[in-house]
Structures are given as C-alpha cells and as structure tokens.
Design a protein around this motif. Structure first.
Motif, mmCIF file in Angstrom:
data_model
loop_
_atom_site.group_PDB
_atom_site.id
_atom_site.type_symbol
_atom_site.label_atom_id
_atom_site.label_comp_id
_atom_site.label_asym_id
_atom_site.label_seq_id
_atom_site.Cartn_x
_atom_site.Cartn_y
_atom_site.Cartn_z
ATOM 1 N N ASN A 28 116.382 2.456 14.447
ATOM 2 C CA ASN A 28 115.804 1.738 13.280
ATOM 3 C C ASN A 28 115.148 0.148 13.203
ATOM 4 O OD1 ASN A 28 116.496 3.519 11.172
ATOM 5 N ND2 ASN A 28 118.392 2.848 10.642
ATOM 6 N N ILE A 29 116.033 -0.456 14.136
ATOM 7 C CA ILE A 29 115.088 -1.990 14.229
ATOM 8 C C ILE A 29 113.871 -1.790 14.954
ATOM 9 C CG2 ILE A 29 115.619 -4.323 15.637
ATOM 10 C CD1 ILE A 29 118.641 -3.769 15.201
ATOM 11 N N ILE A 30 113.875 -0.958 16.005
ATOM 12 C CA ILE A 30 112.702 -0.780 16.628
ATOM 13 C C ILE A 30 111.483 -0.270 15.736
ATOM 14 C CG2 ILE A 30 111.293 0.847 18.309
ATOM 15 C CD1 ILE A 30 113.784 0.838 20.157
ATOM 16 N N GLY A 31 111.904 0.790 14.851
ATOM 17 C CA GLY A 31 110.968 1.050 13.839
ATOM 18 C C GLY A 31 110.539 0.325 12.947
ATOM 19 N N MET A 33 102.866 5.292 16.301
ATOM 20 C CA MET A 33 103.801 6.482 16.911
ATOM 21 C C MET A 33 103.853 6.014 18.317
ATOM 22 S SD MET A 33 103.212 10.528 17.310
ATOM 23 C CE MET A 33 102.530 10.498 18.916
ATOM 24 N N ILE A 34 102.796 5.901 19.123
ATOM 25 C CA ILE A 34 102.694 5.870 20.661
ATOM 26 C C ILE A 34 103.546 4.669 20.902
ATOM 27 C CG2 ILE A 34 101.394 5.274 22.631
ATOM 28 C CD1 ILE A 34 100.673 8.144 21.561
ATOM 29 N N LEU A 35 103.447 3.423 20.020
ATOM 30 C CA LEU A 35 104.470 2.373 20.453
ATOM 31 C C LEU A 35 105.830 2.730 20.100
ATOM 32 C CD1 LEU A 35 104.121 -0.730 20.978
ATOM 33 C CD2 LEU A 35 104.048 -1.094 18.776
ATOM 34 N N MET A 36 106.373 3.287 19.168
ATOM 35 C CA MET A 36 107.513 3.586 18.988
ATOM 36 C C MET A 36 108.060 4.517 20.120
ATOM 37 S SD MET A 36 108.181 4.114 14.880
ATOM 38 C CE MET A 36 109.999 4.314 15.356
#
Length: 553
Positions: A519-522, A241-244
């Motif tokens: 979405n791609i990041i996720g 979650m932090i990264l996203m």
C-alpha cells in the motif's frame, strides 16, 4: 433534497461495506428510492445504468471472454515464462509480468484464476525434483537416510531432534530448506494476486474503478472534451504500473527469498535439477495446447485490432481516425464504439477455416470427399452467446450503473455543491498533501469494501472538493481512482486475493504484512506520477474552464 440524497448514499455505503445483501442488488436501490423521495425521476435514474461507459466495459469484457474461451491467455503466459527462464527471481518476475499484462485486458479475477494453477504446477514439480535429488544424495551416505525420512513425515520441526537421539546430529540444511521452500511458495503465489491488481490499473477497461472515473468525469463535467480516454489514461497509468511492478517484485524478493543475488539470479551457475523440472512443466503445458489454431489466431487479430482502434481514435498529438474518416467524429464517437464493433465481429467470424467447394484437392479420395460433404458448410462463430451469458460479470455492470446514478443525483440535487462548500477550508493545505492523504484514506478503505464501490462513493466528493478549492479535479480524482485498486492486505479485499488465499499456502498475517508495504509503495508511486508526468499530460496546474460550470449551477 441534498439530505435525502445523502441519506440514500450513506445507506448504500453501509450496505456495500457490510455486504448484507449482494453488491449488485444494493446498486439497484437508487431506482426505487430516488423517485420515492423526490430526488430524481425514474427516467433519469434508469438512464444511468447502461450509459456510454458501461457499454465500453461490456464490449471490452466480451473481447476478454473470447480470449479466455480459446485459451489464448494461457498460450501467452507460457510463451513469456519459457522465454524469461526459471531462476527463482526471474520466475517470479515472469509470473508478475505475465499476470500484469493479461489483467490489463482480461478481468483481474480471470487472470489470477488461470495463473495460480500454473504457478502451483511449477512449484509442485520443483518440490518433487528436490525430494528426488535429496534421496539420491542420501543413498550414497546411508547413515542419516532414516532420520531424513522420519523428518519428512514429522512436519513439526521440533520432533526431529527427538528422533535423532544419540545418533548422528541431524542435517540442519534440510529443515532450513523446508522453511525456504515454504517461503518461496508464499512469495510466488502472493506475487500473482498483487500483479493482477497492479496490472488492472494500466488500461481504462482493465478494472472497475477506472471505468467509474471515466463515467463520473462525463457525468459531472459534460463539456470536458474527452480528457480521460483510452490513450490518455494509458499514457498516464502504464509507466506508473511498471514502476509499481518493479518495486513490488523487489519487496517480495526481499521479504520471501532474501537478497541472495548469486543464488536467485544464478549469474554464471548452471541450471539445477529443480530449474530443469520447472522448465519441463512449462514445456509440457505448452505442448498440451498444441499449435496455434485458426480460431486463436483470429481472436488475437481482433484483440490487437481493438487495441489499435482505441489508441488511434483520439491520440491527442495527431488527428485520430474518428476525426479523419467521419464528419464531426470526435463529437459522436467515443471509446465504446470500437469496443462493441469488435464484440459484434466476434459473433460473426468463423472459428474454423472456411471451405471452398470448387477447389478441392482431395476429390481423388472418395472417403475423404464423403467426410467433407458430411461436415457442416458454415462453421460456428468465434463466440457463442451462451458462453458470454455465463462468463459476463453482470454484477459489476450493475455496480457501475448504480454508481453513475449516485453521481448524477448528487450533482443534480445540490449535494455535491454543499459538500464542496463544507471543504473550502482545505484550500490552505498544499494540493500535493491533499492528494497523498486522500490516496492513503482510500487505500485503507478499499481493503474492506469492493474497489468499484469505494471509487463510486469517493470520487463525486473529491470532484466537489476540487471545485471548491479551485484545483484541477483530476489532481485528486486520478490518485483516488488508482488507490481504489490497491486492495493488497486482506483476502476479502478483492477476488484475486481470495483466489490465491483459497490455495492455502498463505496465512492472513502474511498477506497483511506484505500488503501494508505494498500500500505504501502504491501511494508513493501514485503521488510521484501525479506530480511529475501527470502534470503536463492533463495540465493539472491550471483550473480548467470545463470544471467551472458545475460550481455555477
């Protein structure tokens, strides 16, 4: 039997995607059709609707409702925003951190509904101040005041040049600033609904799909010795979650505000009038709340206690309280026990300080004493059942129940085994590629159906596929679960998006444009997580013994 079960699942999938009848009503279909078609008895279908996982969800929701009712979430939000500061970039980061943190514990929808008005107030105040400042600057150079005012009225920027016929060339900065302001407005409101969806993934009770995963794991692999619990899920999903959040913040920064570091970070520049205004709004809101009340303090205490109980029940590396205090504790106690225990306490503990009759310093003042006697001796509890009844999202409870009934039926009727058998050719593809592709498929699919429904439909299929190609079931089910929360592209994809969209700053196109990258990041973050720290945590490289039993049945 497999075909009958598949027929009902397909029918429910169509109903869930098209929403011809409400989602919760569709979830009740197994109760009628499984017994009629002879797939499963009524008794075993109905048992699924309020099982252990659903009780955990209800307990968590009751605690969240008490936090909402006493306005504790608003206090936390304002406090953090005041600490972080009000430079545009930091303000956005502040909004995102607060929203993500709150939606870990409260429902994503409630968090968004509370945050958007705060964002709105701050933005409005910044606009008004900017307007005042511009007016003051112009009072000194009176020549183009007229043009400015006209331009403010004419929202269409092309008409500006018509107004300034032959006079001074119009000040180009103001129309630029207007565009910029609109973009900042879009960015600030979008960041809230994205952060709510991302934050929900970090805890087991944070959002529906996570609960679906827990329920289905218990359903399909009864002897999995509680591999997905509150602590293990948090350890896996929180870093993700932090990264996203950080990547999402950078992306929204780039797309809506541009990467002007000096301006948006304000290194070494003093506060502008706009920032002072934003700060004052937050301060005023904080003042309205007043000092922390006895009830708020109690709710905060209960909330912290619940989180501690969840984490220390079965931490994994040491013995938890379940094993220490109770014989056979790890067999009997799951995460739902502490959740419902705290929910019970909320209905018992008083909302006002209890009074002690014997010790009363104000007896010298007869009027005061009379007033004290008039007050009811017992204060109201922290939570009232009517409030819970009104605010509890019963539809999601039913939706989860319907999903568990489907999973149970597909396992017992042999549908899962059949599906798994069809998927054996996938064994030649490397597992990480399978996981990534499945994440992408789910992330697209969840844009047009409810997140919980998506997880419910896909997870049993994934589990049977994992069994057939002999990879760890969680290796495909974890990415699938997380991807079900990545509904970033459409206003209808998830309630937070709808709330933000209803404020009218954002066009659908804006949301789609940002959402595709989100979405791609996720999917990128999830693939990274499952292949790095997810591996040692859940021992994803081995095919576990508890997953074996289902293939033999």
């Amino acid at each position: 039997q497999e075909a009958k079960c598949a027929y009902i699942i397909i029918m429910m999938a169509v109903y869930w995607c098209t929403e011809v009848i409400p989602l919760a009503v569709t979830s009740l279909m197994p109760v009628v059709f499984f017994p009629l078609l002879g797939v499963q008895s009524s008794k075993s279908v109905c048992l699924q609707y309020l099982n252990d996982t659903n009780m955990l969800f209800i307990g968590g929701l009751i605690v969240a409702i008490s936090v909402e009712q006493w306005n504790l979430h608003k206090r936390i939000a304002l406090r953090v925003l005041l600490i972080l500061g009000v430079k545009p970039a930091l303000l956005m980061l502040g909004f995102m951190i607060v929203t993500a943190f709150l939606s870990m514990w409260i429902s994503n929808t409630a968090t968004t509904a509370m945050m958007v008005p705060i964002v709105q107030a701050v933005l409005d105040q910044m606009d008004n101040t900017e307007y005042d400042v511009t007016m003051m600057e112009q009072a000194t150079g009176q020549t183009n005041t007229v043009i400015e005012l006209e331009e403010k009225n004419a929202s269409d920027p092309t008409s500006v040049h018509v107004i300034s016929n032959g006079q001074l060339p119009d000040d180009p900065r103001s129309s630029e600033e207007k565009k910029m302001r609109k973009r900042i407005c879009k960015g600030m409101t979008l960041c809230v609904c994205y952060a709510a969806s991302i934050g929900g993934t970090a805890t087991l009770t944070g959002t529906g799909p996570n609960m679906v995963l827990k329920g289905q794991m218990n359903q399909l692999y009864p002897s999995n010795n509680d591999i997905v619990n509150f602590a293990s899920w948090f350890g896996f999903a929180f870093p993700n979650m932090i990264l996203m959040l950080v990547l999402a913040w950078l992306w929204l920064q780039c797309s809506f505000m541009g990467l002007n570091f000096k301006k948006s970070w304000g290194c070494g520049t003093e506060r502008t009038a706009k920032e002072k205004a934003a700060y004052n709004v937050l301060k005023a809101e904080m003042k309205k709340l007043g000092p922390i009340s006895y009830a708020e303090f109690n709710v905060l205490l209960m909330f912290v206690l619940l989180v501690l109980l969840w984490f220390s029940r079965h931490p994994g590396f040491v013995k938890g309280w379940a094993t220490r205090l109770f014989p056979d504790g790890e067999k009997y106690i799951t995460d739902s026990a502490p959740a419902v225990f705290i929910a019970l306490l909320l209905f018992i503990l008083p909302a006002n300080k209890p009074k002690f009759i014997g010790w009363n310093p104000s007896t010298s003042d007869p009027e005061q004493a009379e007033e004290d006697i008039k007050k009811p001796f017992l204060s109201a509890p922290l939570l009232d059942w009517n409030v819970v009844q009104r605010k509890m999202p019963w539809s999601i409870v039913l939706l989860l129940g319907g999903g568990f009934a489907l999973a149970d039926a597909s396992a017992n009727s042999g549908l899962s085994a059949w599906l798994g058998h069809q998927m054996t050719p996938l064994g030649s593809i490397p597992p990480w590629a399978i996981a990534t592709v499945l994440s992408l498929i789910i992330a697209v699919f969840t844009e047009c159906t409810s997140n919980v429904a998506t997880a419910t439909l896909f997870l049993p299929v994934f589990s049977s596929m994992a069994a057939s190609i002999r990879i760890h079931p969680l290796y495909v089910m974890l990415p699938g679960t997380l991807s079900a929360s990545f509904a970033f592209m459409l206003p209808v994809a998830t309630p937070p998006n709808a709330i933000v969209f209803s404020y009218g700053h954002i066009r659908v196109l804006d949301m789609v444009r940002s959402g595709i990258v989100m979405n791609i990041i996720g999917v990128f973050c999830v693939t990274l997580a499952i292949n790095t720290w997810g591996r040692p945590m859940f021992e994803l490289d081995t095919f576990p013994t508890w997953a074996n039993s289902t293939t033999n049945q």
